[in-house]
Design an enzyme around this catalytic site. Structure first.
Site, PDB file in Angstrom:
ATOM      1  N   HIS A  30       0.837  -1.199   0.000  1.00  0.00           N
ATOM      2  CA  HIS A  30       0.000   0.000   0.000  1.00  0.00           C
ATOM      3  C   HIS A  30       0.874   1.252   0.000  1.00  0.00           C
ATOM      4  CE1 HIS A  30      -2.183  -3.381   1.727  1.00  0.00           C
ATOM      5  NE2 HIS A  30      -3.289  -2.814   1.299  1.00  0.00           N
ATOM      6  N   HIS A 278      -4.331   2.852  -3.312  1.00  0.00           N
ATOM      7  CA  HIS A 278      -4.446   2.305  -1.954  1.00  0.00           C
ATOM      8  C   HIS A 278      -3.626   1.018  -1.798  1.00  0.00           C
ATOM      9  CE1 HIS A 278      -6.268   0.475   1.621  1.00  0.00           C
ATOM     10  NE2 HIS A 278      -6.313  -0.618   0.890  1.00  0.00           N
ATOM     11  N   GLU A 430     -17.630  -5.305  24.313  1.00  0.00           N
ATOM     12  CA  GLU A 430     -16.701  -6.446  24.388  1.00  0.00           C
ATOM     13  C   GLU A 430     -15.527  -6.314  23.423  1.00  0.00           C
ATOM     14  OE1 GLU A 430     -19.965  -6.733  24.062  1.00  0.00           O
ATOM     15  OE2 GLU A 430     -20.674  -7.819  25.828  1.00  0.00           O
ATOM     16  N   HIS A 491     -27.902 -17.280  24.553  1.00  0.00           N
ATOM     17  CA  HIS A 491     -26.899 -17.076  25.602  1.00  0.00           C
ATOM     18  C   HIS A 491     -26.099 -18.339  25.931  1.00  0.00           C
ATOM     19  CE1 HIS A 491     -28.759 -13.264  25.942  1.00  0.00           C
ATOM     20  NE2 HIS A 491     -28.176 -12.938  27.081  1.00  0.00           N
TER      21      HIS A 491
HETATM   22  C1  LIG Z   1     -11.390  -5.066   9.851  1.00  0.00           C
HETATM   23  C2  LIG Z   1     -10.875  -4.899   8.460  1.00  0.00           C
HETATM   24  N1  LIG Z   1     -11.711  -4.969   7.421  1.00  0.00           N
HETATM   25  C3  LIG Z   1     -11.254  -4.870   6.161  1.00  0.00           C
HETATM   26  C4  LIG Z   1      -9.919  -4.705   5.921  1.00  0.00           C
HETATM   27  C5  LIG Z   1      -9.391  -4.654   4.508  1.00  0.00           C
HETATM   28  N2  LIG Z   1      -8.950  -3.278   4.205  1.00  0.00           N
HETATM   29  C6  LIG Z   1      -7.671  -2.932   4.266  1.00  0.00           C
HETATM   30  S1  LIG Z   1      -7.442  -1.325   3.950  1.00  0.00           S
HETATM   31  C7  LIG Z   1      -9.065  -1.073   3.671  1.00  0.00           C
HETATM   32  C8  LIG Z   1      -9.579   0.274   3.295  1.00  0.00           C
HETATM   33  C9  LIG Z   1      -9.138   1.234   4.291  1.00  0.00           C
HETATM   34  O1  LIG Z   1      -9.453   2.513   3.947  1.00  0.00           O
HETATM   35  P1  LIG Z   1      -8.778   3.663   4.760  1.00  0.00           P
HETATM   36  O2  LIG Z   1      -8.769   3.326   6.184  1.00  0.00           O
HETATM   37  O3  LIG Z   1      -9.452   4.909   4.357  1.00  0.00           O
HETATM   38  O4  LIG Z   1      -7.284   3.626   4.287  1.00  0.00           O
HETATM   39  P2  LIG Z   1      -6.648   4.345   3.013  1.00  0.00           P
HETATM   40  O5  LIG Z   1      -7.079   3.593   1.802  1.00  0.00           O
HETATM   41  O6  LIG Z   1      -7.141   5.719   3.006  1.00  0.00           O
HETATM   42  O7  LIG Z   1      -5.221   4.194   3.287  1.00  0.00           O
HETATM   43  C10 LIG Z   1      -9.770  -2.244   3.847  1.00  0.00           C
HETATM   44  C11 LIG Z   1     -11.237  -2.367   3.683  1.00  0.00           C
HETATM   45  C12 LIG Z   1      -9.067  -4.640   7.039  1.00  0.00           C
HETATM   46  N3  LIG Z   1      -7.760  -4.494   6.905  1.00  0.00           N
HETATM   47  N4  LIG Z   1      -9.564  -4.708   8.285  1.00  0.00           N
END
Ligand SMILES: Cc1ncc(C[n+]2csc(CCOP(=O)(O)OP(=O)(O)O)c2C)c(N)n1
Ligand SMILES: [Mg+2]
Length: 689
Positions: A30, A278, A430, A491
């Site tokens: 990234h 990204h 939680e 539960h």
């Molecule tokens: C809990 C979770 N869900 C999905 C992902 C997959 N994922 C990685 S980055 C991303 C998008 C993140 O967007 P943002 O936080 O705005 O980061 P940017 O692209 O701006 O760096 C996703 C959905 C993850 N890493 N963690």
């Protein structure tokens, strides 16, 4: 000598190009967000944070949490440029760099110190493992709470032992995830003014513009949580960043959110502000164009001008070293004046236990009626907490049911203004509780958190990460079976135990009676690098007569022979955990009367049992005895490992039901008669019930 502005530009461009080059070399990763946030990271590390690169585990360092774990190259570039040292076995900095340039060149390759997402324990200077979005943000709340608690415990007039701040970089994804809302809500409530989240407001996630799914006013939301909110409309504007950070530094009553508008892949002519930047390499041609744009040698790769680490050494390096040295000086006097507190800090930092930590543990007398394991655990926990001052914890609003409250005099409650309290309150949160516990454990206090076993599902991602990080958080999960009765299937945990047992490194313990609870806690307290799940009952369990049956000390081995034939040559094995052990003991007694030679194996912890040598394992579960029955009020998934293909598992094949406990146990077959019948079937004997 270059002026400050050009040095700043040099540093920021080095961070940006290292990220671009590393992702390109790995052909995965990234690049966009490290490029955008390079000025923010530079500013925080070089101008704000108190952190000595030579001693990255100095306890009073400011914490930097990269909650946007996918932007890992930003952190690796900083660790490299700041010359952060690798930490040795003895918790001290070595002469080696935590992240060398070669490791950056091997970004995302097997065993590189620069894995895809930052991993605590693997790369020095990484404060927590991040990647699942929002976890890091919630960890940072735990770190901030730990600072508050430790300040109350250790600081004395003239001795500010714990004063650190916590910074977390969050993205759109982090702030969309529920866990960050839970954690921010609690942080606001607790008025954690030592906590600063920086929100990368780049309006981009993987699928495209955030306008697709995210249109709330984040600032207003955080203001409503009780946070101070500052806005920086250009990530490249150091003056504005500086003013926002000053606002954070001055604030004494609330956490701060700094919303920073940024441009993903800043400076890439065709990729800036696109979701394409990204999660994939920019491509050779775009990299060339971007470097040109930055006035950087177009064909240079992994270029780190000498001035960059030198400049950072003059900033972060000197500031951090001076701060740590004066802290060490102060600590010498502190040790002279408060030897016990100084010793406690050392013991705690090394995840050790104070002398006499187990002196309050006593045996429970045998008792047919007995008591619930949550009740015996309450007594044991209180006895331990009296001796281990940094054992602190609470519940996600279920303490009256989980019995985890510390009730002795002076235990107190951790609230804004009384942060020395030992009873934490996580609220009905939680998921955040789990991640906050991890943040506390990463700060070296010893946290426990509690709830119903069924709701472990709500905290599972944090449990998994705690295990990956090898940190000793303690989860006390009560109401551990269909034994909860009338509350019904919503539960009643069924698959939870099996699914927790499937998490590598996690230790689960489901004790059978009060004395197994004592031994379980004795084991738990000595674990330094693993999280533990302690599964406890709501309903009473008989306290077994240990003069008649084996000592509960066997818990330490995970499984042990509780009741056996006189000659130690059983025909059939009855294996169980927790509340089902006494059922097997009753079945054993009746089988004995009938002349059938059975053995009861109490198996509170599969994981601890697996650590034993083969000889011990065979002595408990002799391979020659293939007639085997397991009994557990949970999904039977996994039991075939111990009962074999020909054995029988009495367990849950469906969800539970809402009814009084005695009706449920009959309905689902958890009766002595059923165990006896299963044993006889195993021995191919006629069965009559
Ligand atoms: C809990 C979770 N869900 C999905 C992902 C997959 N994922 C990685 S980055 C991303 C998008 C993140 O967007 P943002 O936080 O705005 O980061 P940017 O692209 O701006 O760096 C996703 C959905 C993850 N890493 N963690
Ligand atoms: Mg984004």
């Amino acid at each position: 000598m270059a002026d400050q502005t050009s040095l700043y530009t040099l540093c920021v461009t080095t961070i940006r190009t290292l990220a671009m080059d590393a992702v390109q070399a790995a052909n995965s990763g990234h690049p966009g967000t490290p490029m955008a946030l390079a000025p923010v990271a530079y500013y925080l590390w070089n101008r704000v944070m108190t952190f000595d690169p030579d001693e990255p585990v100095w306890p009073n360092r400011d914490r930097f949490v990269l909650s946007v774990g996918h932007a890992s190259m930003l952190l690796y570039a900083m660790l490299h440029l700041c010359r952060v040292k690798a930490v040795g076995e003895d918790y001290c900095g070595t002469d080696d760099l935590a992240v060398t340039l070669d490791e950056i060149k091997r970004f995302r390759q097997l065993e590189s110190k620069c894995p895809g997402h930052p991993e605590y324990h693997w790369t020095s200077g990484v404060e927590t493992t991040t990647g699942p979005l929002g976890q890091g943000a919630a960890n940072s709340v735990g770190m901030a709470m730990a600072q508050r608690w430790m300040a109350k415990y250790f600081n004395r007039p003239g001795f500010d032992i714990m004063t650190y701040d916590v910074f977390a970089l969050c993205g759109d994804g982090c702030l969309m995830e529920g866990i960050s809302s839970e954690a921010a809500s609690l942080a606001g409530h607790l008025k954690l003014s030592n906590l600063c989240w920086i929100y990368d407001n780049n309006k981009i996630t993987i699928e495209g513009s955030t306008s697709l799914v995210f249109s709330e006013d984040v600032g207003a939301r955080f203001a409503a949580y009780g946070w101070q909110v500052a806005h920086v409309d250009d990530a490249n504007d150091l003056d504005k960043l500086s003013r926002a950070v000053q606002v954070f530094k001055k604030e004494t009553g609330r956490p701060t959110l700094i919303i920073v508008d940024s441009h993903i892949a800043f400076g890439a002519p065709n990729k800036q502000d696109t979701h394409g930047a990204h999660g994939e390499p920019l491509g050779e041609e775009e990299i060339r164009l971007t470097k040109k744009n930055y006035d950087w040698p177009e064909d240079a790769k992994f270029l780190v001008p000498d001035e960059v680490p030198r400049h950072i050494q003059d900033g972060l390096g000197q500031r951090g070293k001076a701060a740590r040295e004066s802290w060490m000086q102060m600590f010498k006097d502190y040790r002279a004046k408060y030897p016990q507190l100084a010793a406690h800090l050392h013991t705690m930092q090394h995840r050790q236990l104070p002398d006499g930590w187990d002196r309050g543990l006593t045996e429970f007398p045998s008792d047919r009626k007995g008591l619930a394991s949550r009740e015996s655990s309450a007594k044991v926990l209180n006895a331990l907490a009296k001796e281990v001052p940094w054992l602190i914890g609470g519940s996600a609003d279920l303490a009256p049911s989980t019995k985890t409250r510390l009730t002795f005099e002076g235990a107190g409650d951790f609230e804004a203004g009384t942060e020395g309290g030992r009873n934490l309150h996580f609220g009905v949160r939680e998921h955040a509780m789990g991640a906050i516990m991890s943040g506390l454990a990463l700060s070296k206090v010893r946290p426990y958190g509690s709830g119903f076993l069924i709701f472990s599902d709500y905290g599972r991602p944090a449990i998994r990460l705690a295990s990956m990080m090898e940190i000793p958080v303690i989860y006390v999960f009560t109401h551990d079976s269909i034994g909860v009765g009338e509350d019904g299937p919503t539960h009643q945990p069924i698959e939870q135990l099996a699914s927790l047992r499937a998490i590598p490194g996690l230790v689960t313990i489901r004790p059978a009676d009060a004395n197994e609870v004592v031994e379980a806690w004795r084991v738990i307290m000595q674990i330094q690098h693993q999280p533990v799940i302690l599964a406890l009952t709501r309903q009473a369990l008989p306290t077994l007569d240990r003069s008649q049956y084996a000592s509960a000390r066997g818990v330490a081995q995970g499984a042990y022979v509780l009741a056996d034939t006189d000659d130690g040559q059983p025909e059939v094995l009855l294996c169980a955990t927790g509340s089902e052990v006494s059922l097997c003991v009753e079945a054993y007694e009746r089988l004995k009367v009938e002349g059938i030679k059975s053995r009861v194996v109490s198996m509170p912890s599969w994981e601890l049992f697996e650590l034993q040598n083969q000889e011990y394992k065979d002595s408990v579960l002799p391979p020659s005895v293939t007639a085997r029955v397991s009994v557990e009020q949970a999904a039977t998934f996994g039991w075939s490992r111990y009962v074999g293909l020909s054995g029988t598992s009495i367990g849950m094949k469906t969800f539970g039901a809402s009814a009084p406990l005695k009706d449920l146990t009959k309905h689902f077959g958890f009766t002595v008669d059923h165990v006896i019948a299963a044993a006889k079937e195993q021995l191919q004997m006629p069965v009559r019930i």
